[in-house]
Design a protein around this motif. Structure first.
Motif, PDB file in Angstrom:
ATOM      1  N   UNK A  30       0.812  -1.222   0.000  1.00  0.00           N
ATOM      2  CA  UNK A  30       0.000   0.000   0.000  1.00  0.00           C
ATOM      3  C   UNK A  30       0.844   1.272   0.000  1.00  0.00           C
ATOM      4  N   UNK A  31       1.921   1.270   0.788  1.00  0.00           N
ATOM      5  CA  UNK A  31       2.808   2.437   0.826  1.00  0.00           C
ATOM      6  C   UNK A  31       4.176   2.013   1.344  1.00  0.00           C
ATOM      7  N   UNK A  32       5.087   2.985   1.405  1.00  0.00           N
ATOM      8  CA  UNK A  32       6.476   2.661   1.750  1.00  0.00           C
ATOM      9  C   UNK A  32       6.611   2.160   3.191  1.00  0.00           C
ATOM     10  N   UNK A  33       5.725   2.611   4.084  1.00  0.00           N
ATOM     11  CA  UNK A  33       5.841   2.158   5.476  1.00  0.00           C
ATOM     12  C   UNK A  33       5.538   0.664   5.573  1.00  0.00           C
ATOM     13  N   UNK A  34       4.405   0.269   5.024  1.00  0.00           N
ATOM     14  CA  UNK A  34       4.043  -1.151   5.037  1.00  0.00           C
ATOM     15  C   UNK A  34       5.147  -1.971   4.365  1.00  0.00           C
ATOM     16  N   UNK A  35       5.584  -1.527   3.201  1.00  0.00           N
ATOM     17  CA  UNK A  35       6.597  -2.278   2.443  1.00  0.00           C
ATOM     18  C   UNK A  35       7.912  -2.380   3.192  1.00  0.00           C
ATOM     19  N   UNK A  36       8.400  -1.257   3.677  1.00  0.00           N
ATOM     20  CA  UNK A  36       9.701  -1.254   4.322  1.00  0.00           C
ATOM     21  C   UNK A  36       9.690  -2.022   5.640  1.00  0.00           C
TER      22      UNK A  36
ATOM     23  N   UNK B 200      11.141   5.145  14.144  1.00  0.00           N
ATOM     24  CA  UNK B 200      12.180   4.128  14.048  1.00  0.00           C
ATOM     25  C   UNK B 200      11.849   3.185  12.893  1.00  0.00           C
ATOM     26  N   UNK B 201      12.881   2.795  12.165  1.00  0.00           N
ATOM     27  CA  UNK B 201      12.707   1.743  11.167  1.00  0.00           C
ATOM     28  C   UNK B 201      12.721   0.396  11.895  1.00  0.00           C
ATOM     29  N   UNK B 202      12.260  -0.652  11.221  1.00  0.00           N
ATOM     30  CA  UNK B 202      12.152  -1.955  11.877  1.00  0.00           C
ATOM     31  C   UNK B 202      13.498  -2.458  12.381  1.00  0.00           C
ATOM     32  N   UNK B 203      14.549  -2.290  11.602  1.00  0.00           N
ATOM     33  CA  UNK B 203      15.847  -2.829  12.030  1.00  0.00           C
ATOM     34  C   UNK B 203      16.356  -2.115  13.289  1.00  0.00           C
ATOM     35  N   UNK B 204      16.196  -0.814  13.339  1.00  0.00           N
ATOM     36  CA  UNK B 204      16.646  -0.097  14.537  1.00  0.00           C
ATOM     37  C   UNK B 204      15.793  -0.445  15.751  1.00  0.00           C
ATOM     38  N   UNK B 205      14.561  -0.869  15.514  1.00  0.00           N
ATOM     39  CA  UNK B 205      13.680  -1.232  16.624  1.00  0.00           C
ATOM     40  C   UNK B 205      14.001  -2.614  17.182  1.00  0.00           C
ATOM     41  N   UNK B 206      14.303  -3.582  16.310  1.00  0.00           N
ATOM     42  CA  UNK B 206      14.408  -4.969  16.804  1.00  0.00           C
ATOM     43  C   UNK B 206      15.783  -5.606  16.662  1.00  0.00           C
TER      44      UNK B 206
END
Lengths: 305, 305
Positions: free
Chosen positions: A245-251, B214-220
């Motif tokens: 749907x968007x870059x957040x979901x994808x990333x 936070x991006x996922x990698x920085x979070x977990x």
């Protein structure tokens, strides 16, 4: 059938060896990947950047630097323009980012005189081999387009279908993803997903099978798809392309997969005249090599188009 | 330290045994979970629904039905109202969905007379144990709130902190997630994440440490966080709570994890007077049992509050 990265690399080695032009090549991680790509017969490289720095790093990597053409350009912006020009002129087949910020690198990609514009929107494709999933998955867009409109999504699909074809996957199954698999007017993403499906049925999006909205389990897990009832669906846990749907979901999915599942992946920017490899600092060594392999098959496919 | 589901289950068995009230209990998968919860000393159950059907299914499961109180109500809406009333009146400690559609079930949760309203917005928490991640992760909201506003996100954080505390995790680290870890005015999600962080620093959100975007990698992933430079950050790959931008991002990550990583998970609806267990058909047996365990520790915590 191309189902794994090893299949993709076999495919590369069947083609003529391609050449990657590296912008600001004095980057240890990038040179390490370039070296491995050469050793595995995946691609040659032209290194544009600060020659002294490049030679210094190469010696620490036990890299036989005489195997590579080096073009000495100290200024980073100029080095990028020189490196992209080599691809523009056909002296190299694909373009790769080195020790340069993404913004300046992309500016060189889009440069009107020496860049790789193709009058198409650019998008990013991330190819995954995941333990337990019986095919390569093409995730898009997890890194480039932020909030794609319906029109952008059509472009993303078209761009990604080209990459699938280059990888030997004909008529790929494209899943426009959402939290749910039914249209809900309160969730615009699901309405757009249905619209994309209709456009595909009406022949406005071709070369692929679009079926959305789909939840992640129905897109990638045949058992879940069968359990939940797959009647009337064209995708039953066997999607090739995951359209986010968007870059957040994808990333967030992309990075969750990298850090928790057993995966191999490689990624590429598409919509350009030649493949553009924009790996990030956090991508590991194999991801960079896989991205060069992906670039090679795409370059071969563009050559034959 | 509670780091795994087994730790959570040990915690349950240290408390007085709780009782789950099941709405429309004639559901094989739900009864199987209820049976296991009883056998493992996690929870007792009161079964509200069609008694004939319940007994029939119980016999196929070798379930000693005399261990359970059954209340015979054939009509599904009435059965739900009866089952939720038991929790409302304190005869049971938590409420679980059986063979009834989600909409009718939630209506009973929100019923003004016999329901479990608490003047708070409801939200969903999914607790994950993931191989390779050294703590339990609390994902929210992956199933209930669709497009939370800033205000909703404050409620989601407050609801989830309560669940963390019930699980023995004090002052949890909350990561408002996005595709990137820096504020970008073109990405409203990142602006809201920074706003939540500021509200936490100003004492408007308490009992937790908020650090976003936070991006996922920085979070977990502690390694990724250190590599990318964790200076000035309060979360360095050690988040407890993953707060998603919207239901699409949350649900897609949730299902990607379930289908590709090695995980155990359980989930619960919170913001109510008592825990509500709303597992879906696609959740496996262990997920249902884990959800009952989660409900038990939350019920214990509410009792002591």
């Amino acid at each position: 059938m191309v189902k794994k990265f090893d299949d993709l690399i076999s495919k590369v080695t069947e083609c003529s060896v391609k050449t990657v032009s590296v912008a600001v090549a004095q980057d240890e991680a990038v040179l390490e990947a370039v070296k491995a790509a050469k050793e595995r017969n995946i691609a040659n490289a032209i290194l544009v950047g600060d020659e002294d720095e490049i030679r210094k790093i190469a010696s620490t990597l036990n890299m036989n630097i005489d195997d590579y053409k080096i073009i000495d350009v100290k200024d980073k912006t100029e080095a990028a323009l020189k490196a992209v020009e080599l691809v523009h002129n056909g002296e190299a087949d694909m373009y790769m980012k080195g020790l340069i910020d993404t913004k300046t690198f992309l500016k060189s990609v889009l440069d009107k005189e020496v860049g790789l514009r193709n009058n198409k929107p650019l998008s990013h494709v991330c190819v995954f081999e995941i333990e337990g999933v019986d095919k390569l998955l093409f995730l898009t867009d997890v890194a480039f387009m932020t909030y794609p409109t319906l029109e952008d999504k059509v472009s993303i699909i078209n761009n990604t279908v080209e990459i699938c074809n280059a990888c030997g996957i004909e008529n790929p199954k494209v899943a426009p993803l959402a939290a749910v698999e039914v249209v809900n007017p309160k969730m615009p993403v699901t309405v757009e997903a249905a619209e994309l499906t209709k456009m595909n049925e009406e022949g406005k999006i071709t070369g692929c099978i679009v079926d959305g909205p789909l939840s992640m389990d129905l897109a990638i897990c045949p058992e879940a798809a069968k359990e939940k009832g797959a009647e009337g669906r064209k995708i039953v846990g066997d999607a090739d392309v995951l359209l986010f749907p968007d870059i957040h979901a994808g990333n967030l999915v992309y990075k969750a997969l990298v850090h928790t599942a057993k995966v191999k992946n490689g990624n590429i920017i598409t919509g350009t005249k030649a493949p553009v490899i924009l790996t990030s600092r956090s991508d590991d060594f194999e991801t960079k090599v896989n991205s060069i392999a992906l670039g090679s098959v795409v370059a071969e496919s563009l050559k034959n188009a």
